[in-house]
Scaffold this active site. Structure first.
Site, PDB file in Angstrom:
ATOM      1  CG  HIS A   1     -75.322  19.033  12.818  1.00 22.66           C
ATOM      2  ND1 HIS A   1     -74.046  19.398  13.197  1.00 22.66           N
ATOM      3  CD2 HIS A   1     -75.407  17.706  13.076  1.00 22.66           C
ATOM      4  CE1 HIS A   1     -73.393  18.346  13.650  1.00 22.66           C
ATOM      5  NE2 HIS A   1     -74.198  17.303  13.588  1.00 22.66           N
TER       6      HIS A   1
ATOM      7  CG  ASP B   1     -72.472  22.437  12.370  1.00 23.93           C
ATOM      8  OD1 ASP B   1     -71.403  21.830  12.587  1.00 23.93           O
ATOM      9  OD2 ASP B   1     -73.584  22.003  12.713  1.00 23.93           O
TER      10      ASP B   1
END
EC number: 2.4.1.115
Length: 471
Positions: free
Chosen positions: A24, A130
């Site tokens: 990520h 994110d």
């Protein structure tokens, strides 16, 4: 606070909040680097917030890749991981839990203050992050800044997470009895079955850390996001998926695959790190004749399934390149590695430069776990796929590849040697495979057009930069 009359507005200061697990943070950093380059003329600065271990990994990757240094207007800011100092070895799920508990308990607000301090007191004007780190929404609001989350997986999976409550109400406790039922009553999900939904949506442990996380995220996004970056490109998602998302999230900005935003993020295709000689080996193979096999860095088949896969690759008669963690090699059939090396028909390596491999003219099939990054890398390289999903959104991705976009096939359950041999032979040489290969090339052309001069992804990224920097 608005500037007084006659005063100019200070330049934007964008805080970029990472989810420091799996890939990520690396994906978000590629976006941050592209954003920093595009926003430099406005005087914008970016603070990339992640944990010490995450930043160390990013620095290591940057030092190993030419051209991957940080732009001058992008800085790393270390934030706590939430783990007690006494805990030396913490399983990853527990690490995620501690990190998210800290984030929700006011941690993100403290991180934004750390970003402000690192920027010499410059107020944070926008929070990009994110989407998994949903507590950033309230922290951004407290700072008087918009929250612009970045979604890194497929659009259909995002839709499933946003509609989790409705899906649970519909399916109830009948998930096991309705596994093959199509979700026709849920806008945008009619092409998918109950069995394709990500873990924790209608089955599994709803209280498992990652399932709780994405459920809360799905509830937060529609009410708090100023805009949402999508890891897709116009023309990929079916119209019903696009329409359903637009109704819930009216300011979606698709500009994926994210790794194509900056030319230097694609640099490994020109001069890749290739310590195991994958590209040299591919150079000795026939055009579009090789099956490339990789299940990413997390997923791995059980030992019995590994043996079936190995036997199927041999039975297919096709040369193969297999990226497989070394701790799994002892589970391969006796003599398999020696036979592959002795005949030159196969190469098994612990790591391969995947993007460069997929773009090599010798690669004609991709056996994959259907992680979204791998799907996009294969798609943008024009390579048809055989998907063996394991968890998370991989089942939806495999369904999309095989039944929505039609450029591959999907295994239903564990792989068998016969199934692998048939899939590889079909993708490389079969009549149905010819249709899949043609479809893969069509999608590859769409990606190239979207990222070409004046392409839709270029325009959308410009819009994303404007949204982020206008606050």
């Amino acid at each position: 606070m608005a500037p007084a009359d006659g005063e100019s507005s200070p330049p934007p200061h964008v805080a970029v909040v990472a989810f420091p697990f799996s890939s990520h943070a690396a994906v978000l950093l590629s976006i941050a680097r592209a954003l920093a380059a595009a926003a430099a003329p406005s005087g914008a600065t970016l603070s990339f917030l992640s944990t010490a271990s995450s930043l160390a990994q990013l620095r290591k990757a940057s030092s190993a890749s030419a051209g991957h240094g940080l732009p001058g207007n992008l800085r790393f800011v270390e934030v706590p991981d939430g783990a007690p100092a006494a805990e030396e070895t913490v399983p990853v799920p527990r690490q995620m839990q501690l990190f998210m508990e800290a984030a929700e308990a006011g941690g993100v607000k403290a991180w934004l203050e750390a970003a402000r301090a690192a920027a010499g007191g410059a107020r944070v004007t926008c929070v990009v992050g994110d989407a998994f780190v949903w507590p950033a929404a309230d922290a951004a609001a407290s700072a008087g800044a918009p929250w612009v989350p970045v979604w890194t997986a497929a659009s259909c999976a995002l839709l499933a997470h946003i509609r989790t409550d409705a899906l649970r109400e519909d399916v109830g406790d009948q998930a096991a009895n309705r596994v093959d039922g199509l979700l026709i009553s849920h806008p945008g999900l009619a092409s998918y079955r109950v069995r394709d939904l990500p873990d924790g949506v209608v089955s599994g442990d709803f209280n498992y850390v990652i399932n709780l996380l994405v459920h809360r995220m799905g509830q937060c996004l529609p009410r708090s996001a100023a805009a949402v970056a999508l890891n897709t490109f116009p023309g990929l998602d079916p119209p019903d998926v696009t329409a359903a998302l637009a109704e819930i999230l009216p300011n979606c900005v698709p500009f994926g695959p994210y790794h194509l935003l900056l030319a230097e993020d694609d640099a490994d295709t020109a001069a890749p790190a290739d310590p195991h000689g994958c590209l040299a080996w591919l150079g000795r193979q026939p055009a579009r004749g090789v099956a490339y096999v990789s299940f990413g860095t997390v997923a791995c088949p059980r030992p019995d399934e590994l043996r079936e896969l190995a036997a199927g690759l041999e039975d297919s008669g096709a040369p193969f390149l297999w990226s497989l963690r070394e701790d799994s090699w002892p589970h391969l059939p006796p003599g398999f590695l020696d036979r592959a090396a002795g005949t030159g028909s196969g190469l098994v390596v612990p790591w391969a430069p995947q993007v460069a491999v997929l773009r090599h003219p010798s690669v004609g099939a991709f056996v994959t776990h259907a992680g979204w990054a791998s799907v996009l890398e294969g798609l943008s390289s024009g390579v048809p796929m055989a998907c063996r999903p394991f968890f998370g959104d991989q089942r939806m991705n495999a369904r999309s590849v095989a039944h929505v976009w039609g450029f591959g096939a999907a295994f239903e359950g564990a792989m068998t040697s016969a199934g692998v041999a048939t899939a590889v032979e079909e993708l490389l040489r079969g009549e149905e495979g010819a249709r899949m290969r043609a479809r893969a090339k069509e999608l590859q052309a769409l990606v190239a057009e979207a990222f070409g001069p004046g392409g839709e992804c270029r325009k959308n990224f410009d819009r994303f930069v404007e949204i982020v920097c206008r606050a």
